[in-house]
Motif scaffolding. Structure first.
Motif, mmCIF file in Angstrom:
data_model
loop_
_atom_site.group_PDB
_atom_site.id
_atom_site.type_symbol
_atom_site.label_atom_id
_atom_site.label_comp_id
_atom_site.label_asym_id
_atom_site.label_seq_id
_atom_site.Cartn_x
_atom_site.Cartn_y
_atom_site.Cartn_z
ATOM 1 N N ALA A 159 0.846 -1.303 -0.395
ATOM 2 C CA ALA A 159 -0.616 0.020 0.465
ATOM 3 C C ALA A 159 0.735 1.224 0.018
ATOM 4 O O ALA A 159 0.420 2.008 -1.099
ATOM 5 N N ALA A 160 1.969 1.124 0.541
ATOM 6 C CA ALA A 160 2.963 2.602 0.507
ATOM 7 C C ALA A 160 3.804 2.716 -0.730
ATOM 8 O O ALA A 160 3.563 3.955 -0.961
ATOM 9 N N LEU A 161 4.314 1.467 -0.955
ATOM 10 C CA LEU A 161 4.807 1.555 -2.046
ATOM 11 C C LEU A 161 3.597 2.302 -3.157
ATOM 12 O O LEU A 161 4.483 3.383 -4.121
ATOM 13 N N GLY A 162 2.823 1.614 -3.532
ATOM 14 C CA GLY A 162 1.552 2.161 -4.642
ATOM 15 C C GLY A 162 1.579 3.691 -4.160
ATOM 16 O O GLY A 162 1.399 4.925 -5.752
ATOM 17 N N SER A 176 3.025 6.157 -3.076
ATOM 18 C CA SER A 176 3.973 7.140 -3.053
ATOM 19 C C SER A 176 4.655 6.533 -4.752
ATOM 20 O O SER A 176 5.803 7.240 -4.981
ATOM 21 N N ALA A 177 4.541 5.606 -5.285
ATOM 22 C CA ALA A 177 4.762 6.014 -6.384
ATOM 23 C C ALA A 177 5.418 5.700 -7.016
ATOM 24 O O ALA A 177 6.764 6.341 -7.426
ATOM 25 N N GLN A 178 5.897 4.266 -6.366
ATOM 26 C CA GLN A 178 7.917 3.600 -6.031
ATOM 27 C C GLN A 178 7.454 2.421 -7.404
ATOM 28 O O GLN A 178 6.143 1.970 -7.786
ATOM 29 N N VAL A 219 1.807 11.326 -2.428
ATOM 30 C CA VAL A 219 2.687 10.251 -2.765
ATOM 31 C C VAL A 219 3.673 10.698 -1.660
ATOM 32 O O VAL A 219 4.283 9.268 -1.195
ATOM 33 N N ALA A 220 3.465 11.307 -0.907
ATOM 34 C CA ALA A 220 4.480 11.503 0.766
ATOM 35 C C ALA A 220 3.887 10.415 1.664
ATOM 36 O O ALA A 220 4.736 10.119 2.462
ATOM 37 N N ALA A 221 2.624 10.274 1.602
ATOM 38 C CA ALA A 221 1.982 9.592 2.994
ATOM 39 C C ALA A 221 2.575 8.321 3.072
ATOM 40 O O ALA A 221 2.357 7.355 3.806
ATOM 41 N N ILE A 246 10.986 10.970 -3.556
ATOM 42 C CA ILE A 246 10.553 9.714 -2.604
ATOM 43 C C ILE A 246 11.303 8.819 -2.389
ATOM 44 O O ILE A 246 11.249 8.510 -1.434
ATOM 45 N N GLY A 247 11.607 8.266 -3.589
ATOM 46 C CA GLY A 247 12.704 7.121 -3.366
ATOM 47 C C GLY A 247 13.615 7.263 -2.361
ATOM 48 O O GLY A 247 14.001 6.102 -2.145
ATOM 49 N N PHE A 248 14.219 7.737 -1.778
ATOM 50 C CA PHE A 248 15.097 8.472 -0.929
ATOM 51 C C PHE A 248 14.764 8.520 0.044
ATOM 52 O O PHE A 248 15.043 8.094 1.565
ATOM 53 N N MET A 249 13.542 8.900 0.429
ATOM 54 C CA MET A 249 12.176 8.667 1.778
ATOM 55 C C MET A 249 12.419 7.158 2.306
ATOM 56 O O MET A 249 11.855 6.990 3.377
#
Length: 623
Positions: free
Chosen positions: A207-210, A212-214, A241-243, A298-301
């Protein structure tokens, strides 16, 4: 002070709902009401961050709906509130009386309210509700200009992609219950019994990766760029996206409990930062470049969350939120003025609109990670955690930082070129431009740009230590002097190279450039592997249901009817006939039995004599 949480959520939600219901009838007061609500929300957010309130209410049997502002969420509520206020202020100059301003500002506030619930929720059911509300309002905002089918399709793609990943949270909730976590508190999830712990973790990570558009979900962010620029500035910088990244930072103990999850998340973030950075370099559309850079940043986060760098990931999130929202607002200002977002057509835009150009320059240099701006220091916090976890992660992260400098400087190079003599020929590709930048743009644009430049102080030794204690990770590694120097040198070298060679074609085969420009073919792959097979599977299951399951039911019904008809014939021709024969025999015997009953005594004596004679005869014969 616990009462602070309710107005923090109810002010944006209540005002947003009222404006949505009012619609065009609230066109005149909508901007003022939205700004007032956003300003009040920012004040409440700051107060809540200081007071750290908690609140809960009964939800289901054995479960409560919990809200709390702790160290991590304190930073987030201020960030979300500040960006929301800046974007709402900017939007007052973007939407005229011809637009449905009541609906637009109402949806923006509803989204912000859902985001506040998301970052303060302490229980999974409440998080799920806010997560769903956030997704629904994002769909409505991306497809705000619903009269244009292409924008509606883009909103559908964004919604369905994130919605598919969101199913992971439902899986996590069910697995948590099965694993003995009846309260569904987020801090209790790491204590789920195996093997349910792995299922909970997998659902939350998906859910988080989806959201955040990863990778492999990144393509939905490309389609979301068809929404209004203020929507991109709010949703795709500090909030939606940061969520997902925030959720991973919040659930770091869960990632640590499932030992496989941390490395998986970290590598996904690192590879997304590198791959989507390359995608950003290949873009000729400014908003697409900013979108791809959002996935990369966001990949860095996400890398920080997987590596245990919670404080570093939070610093990166806050710095990126200010930077990217300012850049999206600048892109929106140029789109309104010039009617285009194509980089070749934006040559000289920074010179023509100097106020926007100066802000864009600061934003892109910050995004490039150049010292001493905020994202340089924030990235080093993330890379320090990555190096402590795995040297390979550090190397990929450092390469991604170099790529960040390239795509940032590329955008800056285009807009700072001398204004072409035929500049007007490239304008108005998206719509008729006004050739002016609205006055309300200046303050929010420069406020966010200023924050983007100075938030790097959070990575200085003193403030960085304070942030680590704030989020409860005092032992988190810090970047050394050589790491700071190395990253600064890499960023400066990459930026210099990009500035010198931006005018030249990329030194890669055309097919590779087109593949990168098309977001690595991720959407095509999703359509091929998911969107195509799933309906085909549904049709096959429907046929199986009709011909096999329903067929078996129908055959069972026919067999039942046949058995009923046979039973009826058996009943009519056998049982009923036997019963009728017995009754007929009984009636015959009754008639025969009535004949001796004459009422004459001498006949009874005669009958008795005959009977005795018959009895004596039987006895004699038997003996």
């Amino acid at each position: 002070m616990n009462v602070l949480l309710w107005p923090l959520i109810s002010v944006p939600l209540g005002t947003g709902a009222a404006l949505c219901l009012a619609g065009r009838s609230a066109n005149r007061p909508a901007p003022l009401l939205a700004v007032a609500a956003a300003l009040a929300t920012l004040g409440l957010a700051v107060t809540a961050a200081v007071a750290r309130p908690e609140a809960s209410a009964p939800l289901f049997t054995g479960m409560r709906a919990g809200l709390a502002v702790d160290g991590l969420s304190a930073v987030m509520v201020i960030t979300v509130a500040a960006v929301t206020l800046g974007v709402v202020l900017f939007s007052t100059g973007e939407f005229g009386q011809g637009e449905n301003r009541g609906r637009f500002f109402g949806l923006m506030l509803l989204f912000a309210g859902a985001m506040f619930v998301t970052v303060t929720a302490t229980t999974l059911p409440l998080l799920l509700m806010a997560w769903e509300a956030m997704g629904a309002t994002s769909w409505a905002l991306i497809g705000y200009w619903w009269q244009q089918p292409e924008r509606v399709r883009a909103a559908d793609v964004a919604f369905l992609t994130t919605r598919t990943a969101d199913l992971g949270l439902y899986l996590a909730a069910g697995a948590a219950l099965a694993g003995g976590i009846g309260s569904l508190r987020l801090d209790a999830l790491p204590h789920a019994a195996p093997p349910w712990l792995n299922v909970v973790t997998a659902g939350a990570v998906a859910a988080a990766l989806g959201k955040s558009a990863q990778l492999p979900f990144s393509f939905w962010l490309s389609r979301a760029m068809l929404g209004p620029s203020p929507v991109s500035a709010l949703l795709h910088s500090a909030t939606m996206v940061a969520a997902g990244a925030y959720l991973l930072l919040r659930l770091h103990p869960l990632l640590a409990a499932a030992t496989w999850a941390g490395p998986l998340v970290a590598w996904t973030g690192a590879l997304t930062a590198l791959a989507l950075g390359i995608v950003a370099i290949a873009q000729s559309d400014l908003k697409q470049l900013l979108a791809a850079s959002t996935s990369a940043q966001i990949g860095f986060m996400v890398l920080a969350a997987g590596s245990g760098g919670v404080a570093g990931g939070l610093t990166q999130l806050v710095a990126h939120a200010a930077t990217k929202s300012a850049l999206f607002l600048a892109a929106g200002a140029w789109l309104t003025a010039l009617g285009t977002k194509q980089l070749p057509a934006l040559r000289g835009a920074a010179r023509r609109y100097r106020m926007v150009g100066a802000a864009f320059a600061v934003g892109t240099l910050t995004l490039a990670g150049l010292p001493p701006l905020s994202l340089w220091a924030a990235k080093d916090e993330v890379l320090a955690a990555a190096r402590a976890e795995n040297s390979g992660l550090y190397a990929v992260g450092l390469a991604a930082a170099a790529v960040s400098a390239v795509y940032s400087v590329k955008a800056l190079w285009y807009v700072t070129r001398p204004l072409p003599t035929d500049a007007e020929a490239g304008y108005d590709t998206e719509g008729h431009g006004t050739r002016r930048v609205p006055r309300p743009v200046s303050f929010p644009l420069w406020a966010l740009t200023g924050l983007a430049a100075v938030l790097g102080v959070l990575a200085l030794p003193g403030p960085a230590s304070w942030v680590r204690h704030l989020v409860g990770t005092p032992a988190e590694p810090s970047p050394t002097a050589w790491e700071l120097g190395l990253s600064a040198g890499v960023a400066l070298a990459a930026a210099t190279w990009a500035w010198r060679y931006s005018s030249r074609p990329a030194p890669v085969p055309g097919a590779v450039a087109r593949w990168a420009k098309g977001w690595l073919g991720l959407e095509r792959g999703a359509r091929l592997l998911v969107a195509g097979p799933v309906p085909a599977l549904a049709r096959a299951l429907a046929v199986f249901d009709d011909r096999v399951v329903d067929g078996a039911v129908r055959q069972s019904a026919r067999a039942g009817l046949a058995a009923a008809r046979f039973a009826r014939r058996l009943d009519d021709g056998g049982i009923d006939a036997a019963v009728g024969a017995v009754a007929s025999g009984a009636r015959g015997l009754g008639r025969w039995a009535r004949r001796p009953q004459t009422g004459l005594v001498h006949q009874y004596y005669a009958q008795a004599a005959v009977g005795f004679c018959a009895l004596i005869l039987i006895v004699l014969l038997v003996r």
